[in-house]
Design a protein around this motif. Structure first.
Motif: not given
Length: 254
Positions: A163-183
């Motif tokens: 499932l790496f194609r679905e999971i790992v990109p969520l930890g890159m590309g500024g998405r971790m920072q976005f999730f932290y600010a949003y959630y």
């Protein structure tokens, strides 16, 4: 005790050693057959759950609940699939107030709340990209489900690696920072926990390319380290060795 021994001897009187061995072999065969059937059923259930997870990701990413003007030469926003805004040309943007609350631009259209995730220039034109809150919530719900399935040992490391194609990109590309600010931290740490376990799994099964890609991004963005090294989702005892392996992976591919 004497009565029990006497009763046993009475029942077994006349029974040969061959009969005893036959009973034992029959019992062992029954146990083996039961285990095989149980393993087969468990495996089938696991594969069915994994397919459901994969189908859920595909359904989310194929949903036309995102906006972009990339294909309109920087002019009018058009509705696009969610997967269209998951590229890595530039990171998702995060704008925050002094108290840490997100202040990204947002807009309601067709009963959907859209949040701006990118505003960048490409070939002298402004590119804007937005994602719906529905997509964000569905992604987070799916991440929580996968985390529970992994912790309950319903899915294994090989499954996370697949499932790496679905999971790992969520930890890159500024998405971790976005999730932290949003959630905020609790939900963001769920994503961080999944990415950590998936990277360890990919390394175990020799999927080194995605490991190298992630480590390269991780080393350049110290602000996301807390989501992995200080995640409240990490179990102190059960995940101890996974965290140690993750740190070794970072040192190895740095």
């Amino acid at each position: 005790m004497r009565q029990m021994i006497h009763e046993f001897l009475r029942i077994t009187d006349g029974i040969t050693m061959g009969d005893f061995l036959g009973w034992i072999l029959a019992a062992i065969s029954g146990i083996i057959v039961y285990k095989l059937i149980d393993h087969f059923q468990t495996s089938m259930e696991r594969h069915a759950m994994l397919k459901e997870v994969e189908d859920s990701f595909s359904a989310i990413y194929d949903s036309i609940i995102a906006k972009s003007n990339v294909n309109t030469k920087g002019k009018k926003l058009e509705s696009v699939m969610v997967r269209s805004v998951l590229h890595d040309k530039c990171d998702w943007q995060v704008k925050q107030n002094t108290d840490g609350k997100m202040k990204n631009s947002h807009n309601i259209e067709d009963s959907q709340l859209y949040i701006q995730i990118r505003n960048y220039k490409e070939n002298d034109r402004n590119c804007n990209e937005w994602i719906s809150s529905q997509a964000l919530h569905e992604i987070m719900l799916l991440c929580r489900r996968i985390e529970k399935m992994y912790k309950d040992k319903i899915i294994r490391r090989i499954d996370l690696s697949d499932l790496f194609r679905e999971i790992v990109p969520l930890g890159m590309g500024g998405r971790m920072q976005f999730f932290y600010a949003y959630y905020e931290k609790y939900d963001a740490d769920c994503v961080g926990y999944l990415v950590l376990q998936t990277i360890v799994s990919c390394n175990k099964y020799h999927n080194y390319e995605i490991v190298k890609t992630f480590v390269n991004y991780y080393q350049k963005h110290e602000e996301i380290h807390k989501f992995f090294e200080e995640s409240i989702r990490i179990r102190p005892i059960r995940d101890f060795f996974a965290v140690k392996k993750f740190k070794r992976i970072l040192r190895r591919f740095s």
